[in-house]
Design a protein around this motif. Structure first.
Motif, PDB file in Angstrom:
ATOM      1  N   TYR A 149       0.824  -1.215   0.000  1.00 44.98           N
ATOM      2  CA  TYR A 149       0.000   0.000   0.000  1.00 44.98           C
ATOM      3  C   TYR A 149       0.859   1.268   0.000  1.00 44.98           C
ATOM      4  O   TYR A 149       0.435   2.313  -0.504  1.00 44.98           O
ATOM      5  N   PHE A 150       2.059   1.175   0.553  1.00 48.30           N
ATOM      6  CA  PHE A 150       2.969   2.326   0.467  1.00 48.30           C
ATOM      7  C   PHE A 150       3.336   2.603  -0.990  1.00 48.30           C
ATOM      8  O   PHE A 150       3.422   3.755  -1.412  1.00 48.30           O
ATOM      9  N   GLN A 151       3.535   1.518  -1.754  1.00 49.60           N
ATOM     10  CA  GLN A 151       3.848   1.687  -3.176  1.00 49.60           C
ATOM     11  C   GLN A 151       2.663   2.269  -3.940  1.00 49.60           C
ATOM     12  O   GLN A 151       2.850   3.018  -4.913  1.00 49.60           O
ATOM     13  N   PHE A 152       1.432   1.930  -3.493  1.00 48.69           N
ATOM     14  CA  PHE A 152       0.231   2.493  -4.115  1.00 48.69           C
ATOM     15  C   PHE A 152      -0.060   3.923  -3.623  1.00 48.69           C
ATOM     16  O   PHE A 152      -1.035   4.542  -4.053  1.00 48.69           O
ATOM     17  N   LYS A 160      -3.869   3.139   4.711  1.00 48.48           N
ATOM     18  CA  LYS A 160      -3.910   1.677   4.841  1.00 48.48           C
ATOM     19  C   LYS A 160      -2.531   1.131   5.183  1.00 48.48           C
ATOM     20  O   LYS A 160      -2.400   0.197   5.978  1.00 48.48           O
ATOM     21  N   SER A 161      -1.516   1.707   4.563  1.00 45.75           N
ATOM     22  CA  SER A 161      -0.154   1.253   4.835  1.00 45.75           C
ATOM     23  C   SER A 161       0.168   1.393   6.318  1.00 45.75           C
ATOM     24  O   SER A 161       0.719   0.483   6.940  1.00 45.75           O
ATOM     25  N   PHE A 162      -0.210   2.540   6.903  1.00 48.76           N
ATOM     26  CA  PHE A 162       0.070   2.775   8.322  1.00 48.76           C
ATOM     27  C   PHE A 162      -0.706   1.799   9.207  1.00 48.76           C
ATOM     28  O   PHE A 162      -0.183   1.279  10.195  1.00 48.76           O
ATOM     29  N   THR A 163      -1.970   1.518   8.840  1.00 51.95           N
ATOM     30  CA  THR A 163      -2.799   0.588   9.632  1.00 51.95           C
ATOM     31  C   THR A 163      -2.191  -0.808   9.638  1.00 51.95           C
ATOM     32  O   THR A 163      -2.042  -1.434  10.696  1.00 51.95           O
TER      33      THR A 163
END
Length: 736
Positions: free
Chosen positions: A380-383, A388-391
């Motif tokens: 999700y970081f790449q997206f 969401k990435s943090f969650t």
């Protein structure tokens, strides 16, 4: 470490749960089978003895000829039914269940073992009932139903305790430990394993102790203690090779391959996997074959051959789907996602990670759930979906911290660093990077220094830049306000004010730049001082030497002065020469030490005896060691070991090989370190000891050898003085 390593290790360990895994797959078993078949051919009477013979031949064929297990067990079952021999029929159904499990038919295996259990209950055969519960626990484990598995194992354990069977009690407790390990309850798992070891020690069964020891090694592997794990697996492999236990040999090789892969020694990993795969294919063990295929796939993934890696993984996935193994599918989907992530195909990586996460949650695989959360955070970081990435990163880190999964903790802190960096929270980004750095490498290396320096600079720079921008905004607002208030004022006055503000901002920027430049300069000076510290001779030693020389000259002791000056100059020359190199011949290092001790002996009021001894097998011209490691501890002994009134003063330096390590032992007969612990002098010396330890750690990593320092008071062995043991890193000069 990636999921496939842990899963493959678990699978190979679970095979140890099977009661039949202790059968010796060797020539002796084949000879025994031939003997049993000969007896069977002669015993043609259809009675209980013939049923027992058929079941025994079926049992002995496990691991040798799987189809024969089923063949003889069915013959025994038919005969037992015919003559009403319920116990023999129950044993036959148990063996049929074993056959189905070996073929990956979990439903068939469970159905057969249920029939065996009912037959044993019918005749109230406690031992047989306990064995069935044990096997039902194993099948439930393969089905991913951990709660049911523990329930069956607990029932088997209670019966074993009633029967007073220590061996069975240990087996069932080991199985419960395996379930706790699989579900992430590592402390509970180790507790069960240690209880198992205690039982085996009580009954003096050293061979059986290998199972819990092997399981502890698996946990060490998960926790990133790879060398500890490798030592246990190698010990297990050596014993199993002597016993010719093919299935266990294959499992050990698979485990060792996983460890080698974790420490990035892919050449050794591939060799172990291939050897394991050949044995599993010989045994037609589908679980083992699939585990090896996944492991081989990840070797290709790490080497960048993603196409071949995916071919292997798809083959393994098809195998697991055929035998309906959810655990196997979980492992495979996880690794397929990892390959796509490596290729930057984040869409397919997300798809496979999500399937794997769903399976992990169904199976209650807490450890894998944590790892997958971290993987999804990376995707999700790449997206650029940072919420969401943090969650996912937060969830994954919580589980990794709870289970002490070092590699997962490292990856979690890595993604948290990137997320906070993106948010502009450089302080928290720095905090997570420091945690990442500590987990990634315990040694203070150049790359980490650079990275931390960059983050520190970025944090401080951005903080000051934000402050400067804020002040600039305030000043701009003041300019606008002033402009409104002085709209009717003379134009030259307004221009003067604006020029003054611009000059002020410019000067502020210059001052800020100079401060940052000074911070960089200070950091560079610190690094330079650390380098100098390694090769520096102590100033007070040089001062003392010159003072002694001055005294000798004033007393007109010409010969002593010449002798002292000669020794001192040789010591300086050798020290300066040695300081230029990381490694010097042992002969030169001992020569420098000899000169140092002689110089010291000429300058003291009370003489001391000293010896420098090396073992005959040490070829001092062919051995390279780091310079200036022994001398500081000899100096410490001379300066602080002896009370003023002590007359008999001795210092001994001994070098020898122990277990292929170069060991230097420095002994004195002074008052001992215990008597000096409260003095300020010793506290100051602790810094030198710490620096020497850090230097040894760096040298150990660079030259891949073990080294250490240990200091103890000789009172512990009823002697006087202090003992320093140095395990020195060294290299041998070859003539090739």
């Amino acid at each position: 470490m990636k999921t496939y390593i842990n899963s493959s290790v678990k699978k190979s360990c679970v095979y140890l749960l099977l009661l039949l895994s202790n059968a010796l797959i060797s020539q002796s078993v084949i000879v025994e089978l031939d003997s049993l078949k000969s007896v069977l051919s002669k015993h043609v009477k259809e009675d209980s003895t013939r049923v027992i013979l058929l079941n025994t031949i079926s049992y002995k064929n496990y691991g040798v000829a799987p189809e024969e297990v089923n063949n003889y067990a069915n013959k025994a079952k038919l005969l037992a039914e015919k003559i009403g021999f319920t116990k023999g029929e129950a044993r036959s159904m148990y063996l049929i269940s074993v056959y189905h499990l070996s073929k990956g038919d979990l439903k068939g295996a469970f159905s057969a073992i249920e029939q065996s259990l009912e037959l044993y209950k019918k005749i109230n055969e406690s031992k047989g009932i306990s064995t069935c519960y044990d096997f039902m626990g194993t099948i439930s484990y393969y089905q991913g139903n951990y709660d049911k598995s523990i329930e069956y194992y607990e029932k088997a354990l209670q019966l074993a305790r009633k029967l007073g069977s220590k061996k069975k009690e240990a087996d069932f407790m080991n199985n419960i430990g395996n379930i706790n390990s699989a579900s992430g309850k590592l402390d509970d798992a180790i507790r069960y394993y240690n209880e198992v070891i205690a039982i085996y020690e009580e009954i003096n069964d050293k061979k059986a102790m290998l199972t819990p020891l092997n399981n502890i090694a698996v946990i060490y592997n998960r926790q990133g203690k790879h060398l500890d794990a490798l030592a246990y697996f190698k010990e297990s492999l050596e014993i199993n090779r002597k016993l010719e236990n093919k299935k266990e040999i294959a499992g050990d090789l698979l485990n060792m391959g996983a460890v080698y892969s974790a420490i990035k020694d892919y050449k050794k990993a591939e060799k172990s996997y291939k050897e394991s795969l050949l044995i599993f294919k010989e045994l037609n063990d589908q679980h083992g074959i699939s585990s090896c295929i996944i492991s081989m796939a990840n070797i290709y993934r790490n080497s960048g051959d993603y196409k071949v890696a995916l071919e292997y993984l798809n083959e393994a996935l098809n195998n697991y789907k055929e035998i309906d193994s959810k655990k196997g599918m979980l492992t495979t989907y996880h690794n397929i996602g990892a390959v796509y992530f490596k290729q930057s195909d984040f869409k397919n990586a997300l798809k496979n990670y999500q399937i794997a996460l769903n399976l992990a949650e169904d199976l209650g695989e807490k450890r894998v759930i944590g790892m997958l959360n971290i993987d999804l955070a990376q995707v999700y970081f790449q997206f650029k979906d940072y919420t969401k990435s943090f969650t996912y990163a937060t969830n994954g880190k919580k589980i990794a911290d709870e289970l002490s999964l070092l590699e997962a903790q490292r990856e979690a802190n890595s993604v948290m660093t990137k997320l906070y960096r993106h948010k502009g929270d450089y302080k928290r980004a720095l905090e997570h990077h420091i945690l990442y750095k500590k987990l990634n490498d315990s040694l203070f290396n150049k790359e980490n220094v650079k990275k931390i320096a960059e983050l520190e600079y970025e944090y401080k720079y951005k903080e000051k830049l934000q402050l400067a921008n804020y002040k600039e905004l305030q000043l701009t607002q003041e300019v606008e306000k002033t402009a409104l208030e002085l709209a009717k004022s003379k134009q030259n006055l307004l221009i003067g004010i604006i020029v003054f503000l611009i000059v002020s901002i410019t000067l502020g920027g210059i001052i800020l730049y100079q401060k940052l430049k000074n911070i960089r300069s200070v950091n560079e000076n610190i690094l330079m001082e650390q380098k100098l510290l390694r090769s520096q001779m102590t100033p007070h030693f040089i001062f003392n030497c010159l003072s002694v020389l001055q005294g000798v000259i004033l007393n007109k002791e010409i010969k002593n002065a010449v002798k002292y000056l000669s020794r001192f100059s040789k010591l300086l020359r050798i020290t300066l020469e040695n300081s230029r190199d990381k490694m010097v011949p042992l002969k030169k290092e001992l020569e420098a030490l000899q000169h140092y001790v002689v110089v010291q002996s000429l300058g003291v009021e009370k003489p001391f005896d000293y010896t420098i001894h090396k073992a005959e097998e040490i070829q001092e011209e062919e051995v390279l060691v780091p310079p200036m490691l022994i001398q500081p501890f000899v100096e410490n002994a001379l300066e602080h070991a002896f009370e003023e009134e002590q007359v008999d003063r001795k210092i001994n330096v001994n070098l020898e090989y122990k277990n292929n390590q170069l060991v230097c032992v420095i002994l004195d007969n002074g008052v001992g370190i215990a008597s000096k612990k409260q003095s300020n002098t010793v506290l100051k010396k602790s810094l030198a000891t710490t620096i020497t330890k850090d230097r040894l750690k760096m040298l150990s990593k660079e030259f891949q050898v073990d080294s250490s320092i240990s200091i103890k008071d000789r009172k512990e062995i009823n002697e006087q003085g202090t003992q320093v043991v140095l395990k020195l890193p060294y290299k041998k000069i070859t003539n090739d």
